[in-house]
Write a protein that holds these residues in place. Sequence first.
Motif, PDB file in Angstrom:
ATOM      1  N   THR A  95     -37.579 -25.316   1.844  1.00 31.52           N
ATOM      2  CA  THR A  95     -38.282 -26.142   2.821  1.00 31.52           C
ATOM      3  C   THR A  95     -38.756 -25.218   3.928  1.00 31.52           C
ATOM      4  O   THR A  95     -37.942 -24.601   4.615  1.00 31.52           O
ATOM      5  N   ASN A  96     -40.075 -25.107   4.064  1.00 29.11           N
ATOM      6  CA  ASN A  96     -40.665 -24.253   5.091  1.00 29.11           C
ATOM      7  C   ASN A  96     -41.583 -25.120   5.948  1.00 29.11           C
ATOM      8  O   ASN A  96     -42.632 -25.560   5.494  1.00 29.11           O
ATOM      9  N   GLU A  97     -41.169 -25.374   7.179  1.00 29.14           N
ATOM     10  CA  GLU A  97     -41.919 -26.258   8.081  1.00 29.14           C
ATOM     11  C   GLU A  97     -43.081 -25.547   8.775  1.00 29.14           C
ATOM     12  O   GLU A  97     -43.964 -26.193   9.313  1.00 29.14           O
ATOM     13  N   VAL A  98     -43.076 -24.217   8.791  1.00 32.43           N
ATOM     14  CA  VAL A  98     -44.130 -23.459   9.469  1.00 32.43           C
ATOM     15  C   VAL A  98     -45.276 -23.271   8.479  1.00 32.43           C
ATOM     16  O   VAL A  98     -45.174 -22.496   7.532  1.00 32.43           O
ATOM     17  N   ILE A  99     -46.366 -24.001   8.712  1.00 31.90           N
ATOM     18  CA  ILE A  99     -47.465 -24.005   7.751  1.00 31.90           C
ATOM     19  C   ILE A  99     -48.803 -23.773   8.445  1.00 31.90           C
ATOM     20  O   ILE A  99     -48.921 -23.862   9.659  1.00 31.90           O
ATOM     21  N   SER A 100     -49.793 -23.466   7.620  1.00 36.23           N
ATOM     22  CA  SER A 100     -51.192 -23.494   8.053  1.00 36.23           C
ATOM     23  C   SER A 100     -51.927 -24.321   7.004  1.00 36.23           C
ATOM     24  O   SER A 100     -51.517 -24.377   5.849  1.00 36.23           O
ATOM     25  N   LEU A 101     -52.983 -24.976   7.414  1.00 26.61           N
ATOM     26  CA  LEU A 101     -53.710 -25.836   6.480  1.00 26.61           C
ATOM     27  C   LEU A 101     -54.728 -25.013   5.704  1.00 26.61           C
ATOM     28  O   LEU A 101     -55.522 -24.278   6.277  1.00 26.61           O
ATOM     29  N   HIS A 102     -54.672 -25.151   4.402  1.00 31.33           N
ATOM     30  CA  HIS A 102     -55.605 -24.464   3.502  1.00 31.33           C
ATOM     31  C   HIS A 102     -56.689 -25.456   3.084  1.00 31.33           C
ATOM     32  O   HIS A 102     -56.384 -26.530   2.568  1.00 31.33           O
ATOM     33  N   HIS A 103     -57.957 -25.110   3.335  1.00 31.91           N
ATOM     34  CA  HIS A 103     -59.083 -25.953   2.920  1.00 31.91           C
ATOM     35  C   HIS A 103     -59.412 -25.648   1.466  1.00 31.91           C
ATOM     36  O   HIS A 103     -59.671 -24.496   1.116  1.00 31.91           O
ATOM     37  N   PHE A 114     -60.739 -33.375   4.741  1.00 34.55           N
ATOM     38  CA  PHE A 114     -59.792 -34.239   4.034  1.00 34.55           C
ATOM     39  C   PHE A 114     -59.174 -33.501   2.848  1.00 34.55           C
ATOM     40  O   PHE A 114     -58.212 -33.970   2.263  1.00 34.55           O
ATOM     41  N   LEU A 115     -59.736 -32.373   2.479  1.00 39.53           N
ATOM     42  CA  LEU A 115     -59.250 -31.610   1.333  1.00 39.53           C
ATOM     43  C   LEU A 115     -58.465 -30.402   1.829  1.00 39.53           C
ATOM     44  O   LEU A 115     -58.912 -29.260   1.755  1.00 39.53           O
ATOM     45  N   VAL A 116     -57.267 -30.650   2.353  1.00 43.74           N
ATOM     46  CA  VAL A 116     -56.432 -29.578   2.897  1.00 43.74           C
ATOM     47  C   VAL A 116     -55.026 -29.656   2.313  1.00 43.74           C
ATOM     48  O   VAL A 116     -54.542 -30.730   1.962  1.00 43.74           O
ATOM     49  N   LEU A 117     -54.404 -28.489   2.200  1.00 43.29           N
ATOM     50  CA  LEU A 117     -53.024 -28.394   1.723  1.00 43.29           C
ATOM     51  C   LEU A 117     -52.159 -27.735   2.788  1.00 43.29           C
ATOM     52  O   LEU A 117     -52.598 -26.764   3.410  1.00 43.29           O
ATOM     53  N   ALA A 146     -51.431 -21.668 -11.899  1.00 42.16           N
ATOM     54  CA  ALA A 146     -50.627 -21.700 -13.117  1.00 42.16           C
ATOM     55  C   ALA A 146     -49.169 -22.056 -12.792  1.00 42.16           C
ATOM     56  O   ALA A 146     -48.512 -22.746 -13.574  1.00 42.16           O
ATOM     57  N   ARG A 147     -48.682 -21.592 -11.650  1.00 36.45           N
ATOM     58  CA  ARG A 147     -47.286 -21.845 -11.303  1.00 36.45           C
ATOM     59  C   ARG A 147     -47.064 -23.210 -10.660  1.00 36.45           C
ATOM     60  O   ARG A 147     -46.101 -23.909 -10.976  1.00 36.45           O
ATOM     61  N   TYR A 148     -47.945 -23.600  -9.727  1.00 35.67           N
ATOM     62  CA  TYR A 148     -47.710 -24.809  -8.941  1.00 35.67           C
ATOM     63  C   TYR A 148     -48.575 -25.996  -9.337  1.00 35.67           C
ATOM     64  O   TYR A 148     -48.336 -27.106  -8.880  1.00 35.67           O
ATOM     65  N   GLY A 149     -49.584 -25.791 -10.147  1.00 36.75           N
ATOM     66  CA  GLY A 149     -50.525 -26.849 -10.495  1.00 36.75           C
ATOM     67  C   GLY A 149     -51.832 -26.627  -9.739  1.00 36.75           C
ATOM     68  O   GLY A 149     -51.901 -25.814  -8.814  1.00 36.75           O
ATOM     69  N   THR A 150     -52.873 -27.364 -10.116  1.00 39.26           N
ATOM     70  CA  THR A 150     -54.165 -27.185  -9.444  1.00 39.26           C
ATOM     71  C   THR A 150     -54.061 -27.651  -7.998  1.00 39.26           C
ATOM     72  O   THR A 150     -53.169 -28.436  -7.643  1.00 39.26           O
ATOM     73  N   GLN A 151     -54.989 -27.197  -7.198  1.00 41.30           N
ATOM     74  CA  GLN A 151     -54.979 -27.562  -5.785  1.00 41.30           C
ATOM     75  C   GLN A 151     -55.209 -29.065  -5.608  1.00 41.30           C
ATOM     76  O   GLN A 151     -54.631 -29.676  -4.714  1.00 41.30           O
ATOM     77  N   ALA A 156     -52.929 -34.412  -4.244  1.00 46.89           N
ATOM     78  CA  ALA A 156     -52.494 -35.766  -4.592  1.00 46.89           C
ATOM     79  C   ALA A 156     -51.001 -35.943  -4.292  1.00 46.89           C
ATOM     80  O   ALA A 156     -50.585 -36.997  -3.789  1.00 46.89           O
ATOM     81  N   GLU A 157     -50.193 -34.919  -4.559  1.00 48.95           N
ATOM     82  CA  GLU A 157     -48.763 -34.993  -4.256  1.00 48.95           C
ATOM     83  C   GLU A 157     -48.521 -35.100  -2.750  1.00 48.95           C
ATOM     84  O   GLU A 157     -47.660 -35.863  -2.304  1.00 48.95           O
ATOM     85  N   CYS A 158     -49.296 -34.343  -1.967  1.00 51.50           N
ATOM     86  CA  CYS A 158     -49.148 -34.384  -0.507  1.00 51.50           C
ATOM     87  C   CYS A 158     -49.524 -35.759   0.033  1.00 51.50           C
ATOM     88  O   CYS A 158     -48.837 -36.302   0.911  1.00 51.50           O
ATOM     89  N   ILE A 159     -50.602 -36.318  -0.480  1.00 44.91           N
ATOM     90  CA  ILE A 159     -51.026 -37.652  -0.030  1.00 44.91           C
ATOM     91  C   ILE A 159     -49.962 -38.683  -0.392  1.00 44.91           C
ATOM     92  O   ILE A 159     -49.655 -39.588   0.389  1.00 44.91           O
ATOM     93  N   GLU A 160     -49.361 -38.547  -1.563  1.00 50.03           N
ATOM     94  CA  GLU A 160     -48.282 -39.453  -1.965  1.00 50.03           C
ATOM     95  C   GLU A 160     -47.077 -39.299  -1.029  1.00 50.03           C
ATOM     96  O   GLU A 160     -46.449 -40.292  -0.646  1.00 50.03           O
ATOM     97  N   MET A 161     -46.768 -38.051  -0.636  1.00 46.27           N
ATOM     98  CA  MET A 161     -45.672 -37.824   0.307  1.00 46.27           C
ATOM     99  C   MET A 161     -45.966 -38.497   1.652  1.00 46.27           C
ATOM    100  O   MET A 161     -45.067 -39.081   2.267  1.00 46.27           O
TER     101      MET A 161
END
Length: 176
Positions: A95-103, A114-117, A146-151, A156-161
């Motif tokens: 769990t890493n709370e320090v993030i930056s948004l990736h477009h 709206f397309l950020v991770l 390949a490791r985490y899935g497509t962006q 979609a997982e983030c929006i569900e969270m």
Amino acid sequence: MMRGSPFKQGKPLQRKTAMARGSGFKSPAPSVGLLRVASAQAKAAKRTREAKPSKLSKPMKSRGMKGRPPTAEEARFMDRMGSLPCIACLKDGWTNEVISLHHLDGRTKPGAHFLVLPLCAEHHQQDDSDPRGRISVHGRKATFEARYGTQRELLAECIEMLRIGRDGHEKEREAA
């Protein structure tokens, strides 16, 4: 045919001979004459600057890294996404709370904000000095996906969270 001015720019005007004193003419104070000269020279300099044709600027194709500013709705969405931990670290069990948004799709297209991770620095930008050897989306996109899935899948997982988190908060308020 017109002649150019015999006076050189940048030099004060000076009389070669003194004016006659007996004609009833009062000469102005010397400082007033210098002010007039300076004023005339400034006007001449301005005319020469304005005479040059101005270059037409080309329209800007892109705002580069800056992109277009987010709308109010996009800013609210980005704030909510920024409250999530790094999605790639979560998949690795951290769990890493320090993030930056990736477009995902740049910053200039309509709806781009709206397309950020939410990604930590190591998963966002390539860092070869990372002791954990995290894979970044910039620099190693194919390996990252390949490791985490497509962006898009991660989005979609983030929006569900966000949806689950919001519903959970509403249930807590109703219970209180």
